[in-house]
Design an enzyme around this catalytic site. Structure first.
Site, mmCIF file in Angstrom:
data_model
loop_
_atom_site.group_PDB
_atom_site.id
_atom_site.type_symbol
_atom_site.label_atom_id
_atom_site.label_comp_id
_atom_site.label_asym_id
_atom_site.label_seq_id
_atom_site.Cartn_x
_atom_site.Cartn_y
_atom_site.Cartn_z
ATOM 1 N N ASP A 1 53.495 48.389 52.950
ATOM 2 C CA ASP A 1 53.562 47.333 53.967
ATOM 3 C C ASP A 1 53.728 47.913 55.365
ATOM 4 O O ASP A 1 53.021 47.541 56.296
ATOM 5 C CB ASP A 1 54.687 46.333 53.641
ATOM 6 N N ASP B 1 57.814 53.269 58.776
ATOM 7 C CA ASP B 1 58.814 53.193 59.837
ATOM 8 C C ASP B 1 59.326 54.612 60.110
ATOM 9 O O ASP B 1 58.681 55.377 60.818
ATOM 10 C CB ASP B 1 59.901 52.226 59.362
ATOM 11 N N PHE C 1 61.618 44.579 64.604
ATOM 12 C CA PHE C 1 61.798 44.292 63.179
ATOM 13 C C PHE C 1 61.009 43.051 62.814
ATOM 14 O O PHE C 1 61.232 41.978 63.357
ATOM 15 C CB PHE C 1 63.272 44.114 62.827
ATOM 16 N N VAL C 2 60.063 43.219 61.904
ATOM 17 C CA VAL C 2 59.167 42.119 61.560
ATOM 18 C C VAL C 2 59.390 41.651 60.112
ATOM 19 O O VAL C 2 59.837 42.428 59.271
ATOM 20 C CB VAL C 2 57.682 42.515 61.758
ATOM 21 N N LYS D 1 58.992 45.941 47.056
ATOM 22 C CA LYS D 1 58.266 44.702 46.837
ATOM 23 C C LYS D 1 57.363 44.371 48.016
ATOM 24 O O LYS D 1 56.444 43.561 47.913
ATOM 25 C CB LYS D 1 59.270 43.532 46.678
ATOM 26 N N GLY D 2 57.643 44.974 49.164
ATOM 27 C CA GLY D 2 57.034 44.542 50.424
ATOM 28 C C GLY D 2 55.513 44.525 50.451
ATOM 29 O O GLY D 2 54.920 43.732 51.172
HETATM 30 P P1 IMP Z 1 60.750 54.095 56.100
HETATM 31 O O1 IMP Z 1 61.218 54.913 54.945
HETATM 32 O O2 IMP Z 1 61.768 54.085 57.221
HETATM 33 O O3 IMP Z 1 59.380 54.436 56.589
HETATM 34 O O4 IMP Z 1 60.801 52.623 55.607
HETATM 35 C C1 IMP Z 1 59.774 51.974 55.064
HETATM 36 C C2 IMP Z 1 60.277 50.701 54.409
HETATM 37 O O5 IMP Z 1 61.281 50.067 55.203
HETATM 38 C C3 IMP Z 1 59.159 49.708 54.350
HETATM 39 O O6 IMP Z 1 58.480 49.836 53.141
HETATM 40 C C4 IMP Z 1 59.875 48.394 54.472
HETATM 41 O O7 IMP Z 1 60.283 47.954 53.192
HETATM 42 C C5 IMP Z 1 61.096 48.679 55.296
HETATM 43 N N1 IMP Z 1 60.896 48.317 56.716
HETATM 44 C C6 IMP Z 1 60.702 49.141 57.766
HETATM 45 N N2 IMP Z 1 60.537 48.452 58.906
HETATM 46 C C7 IMP Z 1 60.600 47.151 58.567
HETATM 47 C C8 IMP Z 1 60.484 45.920 59.313
HETATM 48 O O8 IMP Z 1 60.255 45.869 60.539
HETATM 49 N N3 IMP Z 1 60.617 44.774 58.593
HETATM 50 C C9 IMP Z 1 60.838 44.762 57.254
HETATM 51 N N4 IMP Z 1 60.954 45.875 56.522
HETATM 52 C C10 IMP Z 1 60.853 47.049 57.162
HETATM 53 MG MG MG Z 2 58.498 48.626 51.496
#
Ligand code: IMP
Ligand code: MG
Length: 179
Positions: free
Chosen positions: A99, A102, A151-152, A42-43
């Protein structure tokens, strides 16, 4: 339970200014439409809404649902598609709208899924990028802001489903949300 007030990290004005510039860049890169914007639920919903209006190329909007994080602040490492695209994107230009990148686990997986649908081209636009946290390689064409390992929340981003409706991107004060 009352939520602690978060500290502003990127203001609404900074976000909007950056998105206008990204929109210009994307418009120039895709002079001809239709460009499929595939937002990850949803982000990315709020970023999608503003980015789509900043792009002058004709676009079509699609959503894909992915589960990755659960309730904590770190990736479970498990990714699955919870809501698929409604239409075929075969032969079209596709821009995935995210969004935040990470660990890269989510997008690394998702890009493979979308590649199988045979788009004409496939690129990624993300509002935020935390390059220090990368575990899987992800080739991101358009980045709004590179940010440190914090963490945002806000502007679509949540912590355990809270804070998505904030207009700014904020950092939770210490102790407000320990995962
Ligand atoms: P990844 O698979 O670790 O790259 O995660 C990506 C997903 O993790 C993003 O689409 C977000 O939904 C969530 N995410 C990663 N970092 C943050 C953060 O700092 N705040 C909120 N959601 C996050
Ligand atoms: Mg996301």
């Amino acid at each position: 339970m009352a939520l602690s007030p978060p500290r502003i990290f990127l203001s609404e004005q900074q976000i909007q200014q950056r998105i206008r510039a990204m929109g210009e860049q994307i418009t120039a890169a895709y002079p001809q439409g239709p460009l499929y914007l595939v937002a990850i639920l949803k982000g990315a919903f709020m970023f999608l809404a503003d980015l789509a209006r900043a792009i002058r190329t004709p676009t079509r909007i699609e959503f894909i649902g992915i589960s990755s994080y659960g309730k904590g602040k770190t990736s479970s490492g498990e990714v699955k598609v919870t809501k698929d695209l409604d239409v075929s994107i075969e032969g079209y230009d596709v821009l995935v709208v995210e969004d935040i990148v990470d660990s890269g686990v989510t997008l690394n997986y998702l890009i493979n899924v979308i590649e199988q649908r045979k788009p004409k081209s496939l690129r990624i636009a993300t509002l935020l990028d935390k390059p220090q946290r990368r575990l899987r390689p992800v080739d991101v064409a358009y980045v709004g802001f590179q940010i440190p390992d914090e963490f945002v929340v806000g502007y679509g981003l949540d912590f355990a489903e809270d804070y998505r409706n904030l207009r700014d991107i904020c950092v939770l004060e210490d102790g407000a949300a320990s995962a």
